[in-house]
Design a protein around this motif. Structure first.
Motif, PDB file in Angstrom:
ATOM      1  N   SER A   1       0.840  -1.207   0.000  1.00 49.24           N
ATOM      2  CA  SER A   1       0.000   0.000   0.000  1.00 49.24           C
ATOM      3  C   SER A   1       0.873   1.254   0.000  1.00 49.24           C
ATOM      4  N   PHE A   2       1.919   1.236   0.796  1.00 51.45           N
ATOM      5  CA  PHE A   2       2.849   2.365   0.854  1.00 51.45           C
ATOM      6  C   PHE A   2       3.499   2.608  -0.511  1.00 51.45           C
ATOM      7  N   CYS A   3       3.928   1.545  -1.167  1.00 51.62           N
ATOM      8  CA  CYS A   3       4.589   1.686  -2.472  1.00 51.62           C
ATOM      9  C   CYS A   3       3.640   2.276  -3.518  1.00 51.62           C
ATOM     10  N   ILE A   4       2.385   1.842  -3.486  1.00 51.39           N
ATOM     11  CA  ILE A   4       1.398   2.377  -4.442  1.00 51.39           C
ATOM     12  C   ILE A   4       1.186   3.873  -4.196  1.00 51.39           C
ATOM     13  N   CYS A   5       1.058   4.248  -2.926  1.00 47.87           N
ATOM     14  CA  CYS A   5       0.874   5.674  -2.588  1.00 47.87           C
ATOM     15  C   CYS A   5       2.091   6.498  -2.993  1.00 47.87           C
ATOM     16  N   ALA A   6       3.280   5.980  -2.715  1.00 46.90           N
ATOM     17  CA  ALA A   6       4.515   6.696  -3.059  1.00 46.90           C
ATOM     18  C   ALA A   6       4.627   6.881  -4.567  1.00 46.90           C
ATOM     19  N   ALA A   7       4.282   5.841  -5.331  1.00 47.84           N
ATOM     20  CA  ALA A   7       4.321   5.941  -6.795  1.00 47.84           C
ATOM     21  C   ALA A   7       3.326   6.979  -7.301  1.00 47.84           C
ATOM     22  N   TYR A   8       2.152   7.018  -6.669  1.00 45.13           N
ATOM     23  CA  TYR A   8       1.127   7.991  -7.072  1.00 45.13           C
ATOM     24  C   TYR A   8       1.614   9.425  -6.843  1.00 45.13           C
ATOM     25  N   LEU A   9       2.256   9.661  -5.723  1.00 41.83           N
ATOM     26  CA  LEU A   9       2.721  11.016  -5.392  1.00 41.83           C
ATOM     27  C   LEU A   9       3.763  11.511  -6.390  1.00 41.83           C
ATOM     28  N   THR A  10       4.563  10.618  -6.915  1.00 42.27           N
ATOM     29  CA  THR A  10       5.601  11.039  -7.874  1.00 42.27           C
ATOM     30  C   THR A  10       5.022  11.336  -9.248  1.00 42.27           C
ATOM     31  N   ARG A  11       3.777  10.926  -9.506  1.00 39.99           N
ATOM     32  CA  ARG A  11       3.171  11.127 -10.823  1.00 39.99           C
ATOM     33  C   ARG A  11       2.215  12.317 -10.871  1.00 39.99           C
ATOM     34  N   SER A  12       2.059  13.027  -9.763  1.00 38.62           N
ATOM     35  CA  SER A  12       1.116  14.136  -9.721  1.00 38.62           C
ATOM     36  C   SER A  12       1.557  15.285 -10.625  1.00 38.62           C
ATOM     37  N   LYS A  13       0.602  15.849 -11.352  1.00 33.86           N
ATOM     38  CA  LYS A  13       0.884  17.004 -12.210  1.00 33.86           C
ATOM     39  C   LYS A  13       0.670  18.320 -11.458  1.00 33.86           C
ATOM     40  N   ALA A  14       0.004  18.236 -10.305  1.00 27.09           N
ATOM     41  CA  ALA A  14      -0.315  19.452  -9.557  1.00 27.09           C
ATOM     42  C   ALA A  14       0.798  19.893  -8.611  1.00 27.09           C
ATOM     43  N   PHE A  15       1.675  18.976  -8.209  1.00 22.70           N
ATOM     44  CA  PHE A  15       2.744  19.325  -7.258  1.00 22.70           C
ATOM     45  C   PHE A  15       3.905  18.366  -7.424  1.00 22.70           C
ATOM     46  N   ARG A  16       5.015  18.723  -6.852  1.00 22.72           N
ATOM     47  CA  ARG A  16       6.206  17.876  -6.886  1.00 22.72           C
ATOM     48  C   ARG A  16       6.743  17.694  -5.473  1.00 22.72           C
ATOM     49  N   ILE A  17       7.069  16.460  -5.126  1.00 28.19           N
ATOM     50  CA  ILE A  17       7.638  16.163  -3.824  1.00 28.19           C
ATOM     51  C   ILE A  17       9.146  16.380  -3.874  1.00 28.19           C
ATOM     52  N   SER A  18       9.678  17.090  -2.896  1.00 27.52           N
ATOM     53  CA  SER A  18      11.116  17.322  -2.789  1.00 27.52           C
ATOM     54  C   SER A  18      11.528  17.107  -1.336  1.00 27.52           C
ATOM     55  N   PRO A  19      12.831  17.054  -1.057  1.00 30.33           N
ATOM     56  CA  PRO A  19      13.256  16.897   0.346  1.00 30.33           C
ATOM     57  C   PRO A  19      12.667  17.958   1.270  1.00 30.33           C
ATOM     58  N   ALA A  20      12.489  19.174   0.740  1.00 32.70           N
ATOM     59  CA  ALA A  20      11.926  20.260   1.565  1.00 32.70           C
ATOM     60  C   ALA A  20      10.485  19.972   1.980  1.00 32.70           C
ATOM     61  N   SER A  21       9.797  19.115   1.203  1.00 30.89           N
ATOM     62  CA  SER A  21       8.398  18.804   1.511  1.00 30.89           C
ATOM     63  C   SER A  21       8.252  18.060   2.836  1.00 30.89           C
ATOM     64  N   PHE A  22       9.332  17.423   3.274  1.00 31.51           N
ATOM     65  CA  PHE A  22       9.271  16.619   4.498  1.00 31.51           C
ATOM     66  C   PHE A  22       9.728  17.392   5.738  1.00 31.51           C
ATOM     67  N   ARG A  23      10.043  18.670   5.549  1.00 31.60           N
ATOM     68  CA  ARG A  23      10.467  19.483   6.679  1.00 31.60           C
ATOM     69  C   ARG A  23       9.231  19.893   7.488  1.00 31.60           C
ATOM     70  N   PRO A  24       9.166  19.622   8.784  1.00 28.96           N
ATOM     71  CA  PRO A  24       7.988  19.974   9.583  1.00 28.96           C
ATOM     72  C   PRO A  24       7.713  21.473   9.559  1.00 28.96           C
ATOM     73  N   ASP A  25       6.460  21.827   9.358  1.00 25.48           N
ATOM     74  CA  ASP A  25       6.032  23.221   9.352  1.00 25.48           C
ATOM     75  C   ASP A  25       4.960  23.376  10.434  1.00 25.48           C
ATOM     76  N   PRO A  26       5.306  23.969  11.583  1.00 24.19           N
ATOM     77  CA  PRO A  26       4.346  24.077  12.692  1.00 24.19           C
ATOM     78  C   PRO A  26       3.024  24.727  12.288  1.00 24.19           C
ATOM     79  N   ALA A  27       3.080  25.747  11.426  1.00 19.03           N
ATOM     80  CA  ALA A  27       1.861  26.446  11.022  1.00 19.03           C
ATOM     81  C   ALA A  27       0.926  25.510  10.253  1.00 19.03           C
ATOM     82  N   LEU A  28       1.498  24.757   9.307  1.00 21.96           N
ATOM     83  CA  LEU A  28       0.678  23.825   8.532  1.00 21.96           C
ATOM     84  C   LEU A  28       0.182  22.668   9.391  1.00 21.96           C
TER      85      LEU A  28
END
Length: 487
Positions: free
Chosen positions: A40-67
């Motif tokens: 299930s994790f692999c399917i979700c991870a593959a889906y996230l890399t194929r999105s046309k609306a956004f791109r995942i980068s290392p910065a995406s995993f940085r905790p943001d207290p406001a968000l």
């Protein structure tokens, strides 16, 4: 959904294969579970890399207290529900062992029966929650558009289908309890007798449980956070209280009688809240915004956004700046335009950053109806900016237009005493009322700004010019025009 189903199916098939075919015992069941989760994790991870609306980068995993704060606010009701289930399970386990040990059933039988009954309870409850959660975006949008007749119809449909599912399950549980008990195995006549009796007791009013839970979700979807959060845990709090009290009178079976007692009380309170809401929703549907466009063609030039503390005469200053520069000024016009573009009611959009929702404001701002209004406003502000030079007052326009060139971001502030006097002059408030009005309004504006930007409202680093308006509206407007002329 596909990812979750694949993982579940792998787990279901993998359990018997690992246990019986591969002779791995309970360890094999654990491996099957891990395999399902990993796929299930692999399917979700593959889906996230194929999105046309956004791109995942290392910065995406940085905790943001406001968000994180916004996400946690949105999930507060569900979090409380899940926590209460854990607390109930722990307390009931302790009580079942304690009172079971001094009964004819011993400590093990009541505990084993409770595990089976809770599994059945959670299956039915999750179906009801799925119905209510699936309706949330539709309910939120129609509420924001003031289509109250549709909102009432949606509430009726949610309760209707929840009731149908629960009534079918209740009949099955009451007529064929032995079938459901034996699905999980049967360990002797004494266990079967106790489990059948307690299943009928505990799940007898599961209809009330589910209706009460879906009503709490419905309230959350229309922004009534002050009622939604308490209702989401009301039944569970009552259940904990009666689970402790009932066995003192009825012994170990009293723990199971606590559920229908809590259900009756919780649904009674919920009914009062929902009847009041139903009466409020009987108002006529909001009329659609007028078709006449509020957009005004302008010349190319600087777009001036004005954020202001309450009582600084910021609106008047913005209008003066627009007059002096010969450009349009937008204030309430933005809400009218957002209403045209989105179908939401103008009054609803206008009130999203008011001071009326002071309690649990962040949860209110995170609801789907409000988020639709925020998106509509951002679109309206960009459409206004496309017309050319203008003055835009409030609505976090400085943040919305952050990526545009030729934008002058102005923040207007003033000493508190000056602002209190201004509020007293403009609204006829007493000094005490003026102070409270300023505190509420500034808090509302600050929370709204932070909810959509993650930044602190009024932080001078967010603006090109910060002005003290206590020099007077006219002089403040001249100062802003002077600054703009040098851009």
């Amino acid at each position: 959904m596909g990812a979750m189903l694949v993982g579940a199916v792998l787990n279901i098939i993998g359990d018997p294969v690992a246990i019986f075919v591969l002779d791995m015992g309970i360890k094999g069941a654990a491996y099957a579970t891990i395999l399902g989760q990993f796929v299930s994790f692999c399917i979700c991870a593959a889906y996230l890399t194929r999105s046309k609306a956004f791109r995942i980068s290392p910065a995406s995993f940085r905790p943001d207290p406001a968000l994180l704060k916004q996400v946690m606010a949105l999930g507060a009701s569900s979090l409380l529900t899940q926590l209460s289930i854990v607390v109930i399970t722990v307390i009931n386990n302790i009580l079942l062992v304690k009172y079971g040990a001094v009964s004819a059933y011993g400590a093990d039988i009541p505990l084993a029966a409770f595990v089976v009954i809770m599994k059945l309870f959670q299956i039915v409850l999750n179906i009801a929650i799925g119905i209510a959660a699936g309706a949330q975006p539709i309910v939120g949008y129609n509420y924001g558009a003031k289509k109250f007749k549709r909102v009432r119809e949606l509430l009726g449909l949610i309760i209707k289908w929840t009731a149908i599912v629960c009534l079918i399950c209740t009949v099955l549980f009451e007529v064929f309890p032995l079938f459901f008990i034996q699905m999980f195995g049967a360990d002797g006549e004494l266990y079967t007798q106790f489990a059948v009796q307690c299943l009928r007791i505990y799940l007898s009013l599961i209809l009330f449980t589910c209706v009460q839970k879906v009503c709490a979700i419905f309230l959350q979807s229309i922004g009534h956070a002050k009622a939604a959060a308490p209702l989401s845990i009301l039944r569970d709090v009552l259940l904990i209280v009666f689970s402790i009290a009932a066995p003192m009178v009825w012994g170990v079976t009293g723990i199971f009688w606590a559920a229908p007692i809590a259900d009756v009380l919780a649904v009674a309170v919920t009914a009062v809240v929902m009847l009041r809401l139903w009466n409020l929703l009987k108002a006529e549907d909001g009329q659609p915004a007028e078709g006449k466009s509020v957009l005004q063609q302008s010349r190319p030039g600087v777009i001036i956004t004005i954020a202001r503390e309450h009582g600084t005469a910021g609106k008047k200053i913005g209008q003066l700046v627009a007059q002096k520069l010969g450009v349009p000024c937008y204030y309430k016009e933005m809400t009218a335009l957002a209403a045209q573009e989105s179908g939401l009611a103008k009054e609803f959009i206008s009130g999203i950053n008011s001071d009326e929702n002071a309690i649990m404001r962040e949860l209110y701002l995170s609801t789907s109806a409000v988020q639709q209004a925020v998106i509509a406003q951002a679109k309206a502000i960009n459409m206004i900016a496309d017309q050319g030079s203008c003055v835009i007052i409030g609505r976090a326009a400085d943040y919305v237009l952050r990526n545009r060139e030729n934008v002058a971001r102005i923040f207007i502030h003033a000493p508190k005493d000056y602002r209190v006097k201004k509020v007293m002059e403009m609204y006829g408030d007493t000094e005490q009322e003026g102070k409270k009005s300023i505190a509420r309004s500034d808090s509302a504006r600050g929370t709204y700004y932070k909810s959509i930007s993650g930044h602190v409202w009024g932080d001078p680093h967010q603006y090109e010019l910060s002005v003290d308006s206590s020099i007077g509206p006219e002089k403040t407007a001249e100062l802003i025009c002077g600054y703009v002329s040098h851009i």
